[in-house]
Design an enzyme around this catalytic site. Structure first.
Site, PDB file in Angstrom:
ATOM      1  N   LYS A  51     -24.795 -44.960-134.981  1.00  0.00           N
ATOM      2  CA  LYS A  51     -24.038 -45.725-133.990  1.00  0.00           C
ATOM      3  C   LYS A  51     -24.064 -45.155-132.564  1.00  0.00           C
ATOM      4  O   LYS A  51     -23.254 -45.533-131.712  1.00  0.00           O
ATOM      5  CB  LYS A  51     -22.572 -45.945-134.422  1.00  0.00           C
ATOM      6  CG  LYS A  51     -22.369 -46.415-135.826  1.00  0.00           C
ATOM      7  CD  LYS A  51     -23.388 -47.394-136.350  1.00  0.00           C
ATOM      8  CE  LYS A  51     -23.291 -48.778-135.745  1.00  0.00           C
ATOM      9  NZ  LYS A  51     -24.412 -49.613-136.304  1.00  0.00           N
ATOM     10  N   HIS A 117     -31.703 -40.634-138.813  1.00  0.00           N
ATOM     11  CA  HIS A 117     -30.316 -40.206-138.585  1.00  0.00           C
ATOM     12  C   HIS A 117     -30.081 -38.828-139.196  1.00  0.00           C
ATOM     13  O   HIS A 117     -28.935 -38.360-139.234  1.00  0.00           O
ATOM     14  CB  HIS A 117     -29.328 -41.183-139.238  1.00  0.00           C
ATOM     15  CG  HIS A 117     -29.173 -42.494-138.518  1.00  0.00           C
ATOM     16  ND1 HIS A 117     -29.079 -42.602-137.149  1.00  0.00           N
ATOM     17  CD2 HIS A 117     -29.063 -43.765-139.004  1.00  0.00           C
ATOM     18  CE1 HIS A 117     -28.938 -43.880-136.826  1.00  0.00           C
ATOM     19  NE2 HIS A 117     -28.919 -44.602-137.926  1.00  0.00           N
ATOM     20  N   SER A 147     -17.297 -47.544-133.874  1.00  0.00           N
ATOM     21  CA  SER A 147     -18.490 -48.353-134.127  1.00  0.00           C
ATOM     22  C   SER A 147     -18.924 -48.218-135.591  1.00  0.00           C
ATOM     23  O   SER A 147     -19.276 -49.205-136.247  1.00  0.00           O
ATOM     24  CB  SER A 147     -19.611 -47.892-133.187  1.00  0.00           C
ATOM     25  OG  SER A 147     -20.766 -48.655-133.393  1.00  0.00           O
TER      26      SER A 147
HETATM   27  S1  PPS Z   1     -27.389 -47.673-136.134  1.00  0.00           S
HETATM   28  O1  PPS Z   1     -26.924 -48.592-137.212  1.00  0.00           O
HETATM   29  O2  PPS Z   1     -26.882 -46.321-136.353  1.00  0.00           O
HETATM   30  O3  PPS Z   1     -28.821 -47.680-135.940  1.00  0.00           O
HETATM   31  O4  PPS Z   1     -26.665 -48.240-134.823  1.00  0.00           O
HETATM   32  P1  PPS Z   1     -27.052 -47.860-133.333  1.00  0.00           P
HETATM   33  O5  PPS Z   1     -28.116 -48.753-132.861  1.00  0.00           O
HETATM   34  O6  PPS Z   1     -27.270 -46.398-133.219  1.00  0.00           O
HETATM   35  O7  PPS Z   1     -25.709 -48.145-132.564  1.00  0.00           O
HETATM   36  C1  PPS Z   1     -25.124 -49.429-132.471  1.00  0.00           C
HETATM   37  C2  PPS Z   1     -24.161 -49.366-131.319  1.00  0.00           C
HETATM   38  O8  PPS Z   1     -24.915 -49.367-130.088  1.00  0.00           O
HETATM   39  C3  PPS Z   1     -24.525 -50.487-129.312  1.00  0.00           C
HETATM   40  N1  PPS Z   1     -25.644 -50.973-128.494  1.00  0.00           N
HETATM   41  C4  PPS Z   1     -25.601 -51.100-127.164  1.00  0.00           C
HETATM   42  N2  PPS Z   1     -24.645 -50.776-126.276  1.00  0.00           N
HETATM   43  C5  PPS Z   1     -24.883 -51.050-124.975  1.00  0.00           C
HETATM   44  N3  PPS Z   1     -26.019 -51.641-124.533  1.00  0.00           N
HETATM   45  C6  PPS Z   1     -27.012 -51.975-125.387  1.00  0.00           C
HETATM   46  N4  PPS Z   1     -28.105 -52.565-124.946  1.00  0.00           N
HETATM   47  C7  PPS Z   1     -26.823 -51.690-126.774  1.00  0.00           C
HETATM   48  N5  PPS Z   1     -27.567 -51.884-127.891  1.00  0.00           N
HETATM   49  C8  PPS Z   1     -26.825 -51.442-128.930  1.00  0.00           C
HETATM   50  C9  PPS Z   1     -24.071 -51.497-130.354  1.00  0.00           C
HETATM   51  O9  PPS Z   1     -23.332 -52.539-129.775  1.00  0.00           O
HETATM   52  C10 PPS Z   1     -23.256 -50.585-131.262  1.00  0.00           C
HETATM   53  O10 PPS Z   1     -22.064 -50.139-130.657  1.00  0.00           O
HETATM   54  P2  PPS Z   1     -20.629 -50.887-130.787  1.00  0.00           P
HETATM   55  O11 PPS Z   1     -19.647 -49.988-130.109  1.00  0.00           O
HETATM   56  O12 PPS Z   1     -20.357 -51.043-132.245  1.00  0.00           O
HETATM   57  O13 PPS Z   1     -20.777 -52.191-130.061  1.00  0.00           O
END
Ligand code: PPS
Length: 303
Positions: A51, A117, A147
């Site tokens: 996340k 991860h 998240s």
């Molecule tokens: S995972 O399942 O671990 O691979 O998830 P991961 O991609 O690491 O994290 C998901 C969170 O990143 C946010 N996210 C973004 N935030 C801002 N801008 C962009 N472009 C973006 N892309 C992904 C996504 O919304 C998740 O965070 P939360 O707080 O849940 O919204």
């Protein structure tokens, strides 16, 4: 975790201790093959605690390397196939069990972009031997926890998150899939001192100024961007655009229940304020001070 491809039924994983780290079978059952994975010198590993913005960095790297030469990738191949998840054995609706190692081995691109991860001590040794470039992204613990909570609610192979208060305590105890957030960010940070090919980024910096952080990433990767390319990438990786993008928002994966919560949920710094009670925040901060002793590693909970 069991999987019946015909019925598309999934059961939630159960945490167990794996070499000192809380894990679920989904990410340990291909251990031998993952450990023996043969990295190539130009492979790029994207490493994060869950996340932290893995998908965001994955799309940026994919666009940086292939956005101009193979634009069709962007509209035809989901991000998890362009950037395989090394240790995953995710059930898939097309080919039974989907091994991240197989997807990575079948990549025809150069460089290969690979996601993990794993805590640093689980990374297959060939990545170090080949001196691969590694992009690590960290996100502050409070927003990571929130998240992860919503992700665990909607991702049908993750352990049941239970109620928020018990989740909050399990996070502090490191009883999460991929273990302790504290150990993860600290140990990767320490690794940077002895392995110079790690670019350690912060989600909060990305939110503050995505362009600036993409420029830093480019200098680490020795890439130069035209002004037009830079503009296109910045547009493509904006939260709202990624949320709409079927090839980046995970809507093609049946094991996520978007009715419960979308994968691209809020994309903000500070959403923890909507979840932490005042008492939880105090308890958290007290515990945080004890676990995060390195003054050089600072994560911002607001910007
Ligand atoms: S995972 O399942 O671990 O691979 O998830 P991961 O991609 O690491 O994290 C998901 C969170 O990143 C946010 N996210 C973004 N935030 C801002 N801008 C962009 N472009 C973006 N892309 C992904 C996504 O919304 C998740 O965070 P939360 O707080 O849940 O919204």
């Amino acid at each position: 975790m069991s999987f019946d491809p015909k019925k598309m039924e999934f059961s939630r994983g159960e945490l167990f201790d794996f070499h000192g780290v809380a894990m679920v079978e989904q990410f340990t059952k291909n251990w031998e093959k993952v450990q023996n994975f043969q990295a190539r010198p130009d492979d790029i590993l994207i490493a994060t605690y869950p996340k932290a913005g893995t998908t965001w960095v994955s799309l940026i790297l994919d666009l940086l390397y292939f956005g101009q030469t193979s634009p069709e990738r962007q509209t035809s191949i989901p991000i998890h196939k362009r950037v395989p998840f090394l240790e995953s054995t995710l059930p898939s609706n097309d080919a039974g069990l989907h091994l991240g190692t197989d997807v990575a081995e079948n990549l025809t691109t150069s460089p290969r972009l690979i996601k993990t991860h794993y805590p640093v001590q689980f990374v297959p040794k060939s990545f170090w031997e080949q001196n691969c470039k590694i992009v690590y992204m960290a996100r502050n613990a409070k927003d990571s926890m929130v998240s992860f909570f919503h992700f665990d609610r909607m991702m049908m192979t993750q352990p049941d998150p239970g109620d928020w208060n018990s989740y909050f305590h399990r996070f502090m105890e490191g009883q999460m899939v991929f273990g302790s957030w504290y150990d993860h960010v600290n140990n990767w940070w320490k690794k940077k001192q002895t392995y110079s090919n790690i670019h350690y980024m912060f989600y909060e910096d990305m939110i503050e100024d995505t362009g600036r952080e993409i420029d830093k990433l480019c200098s680490f990767l020795c890439l130069s961007l035209s002004a037009e390319e830079r503009k296109q990438i910045l547009y493509g990786v904006q939260f709202d655009n990624m949320k709409r993008n079927k090839m980046a928002n995970y809507s093609t994966l049946p094991i996520m229940d978007f009715k419960i919560s979308p994968f691209m949920r809020k994309g903000k710094v500070g959403d923890w304020r909507n979840h932490f009670t005042v008492a939880q925040n105090e308890e958290f901060d007290e515990d945080y001070k004890k676990k995060m002793k390195d003054p050089t590693l600072e994560l911002r909970t607001e910007i």
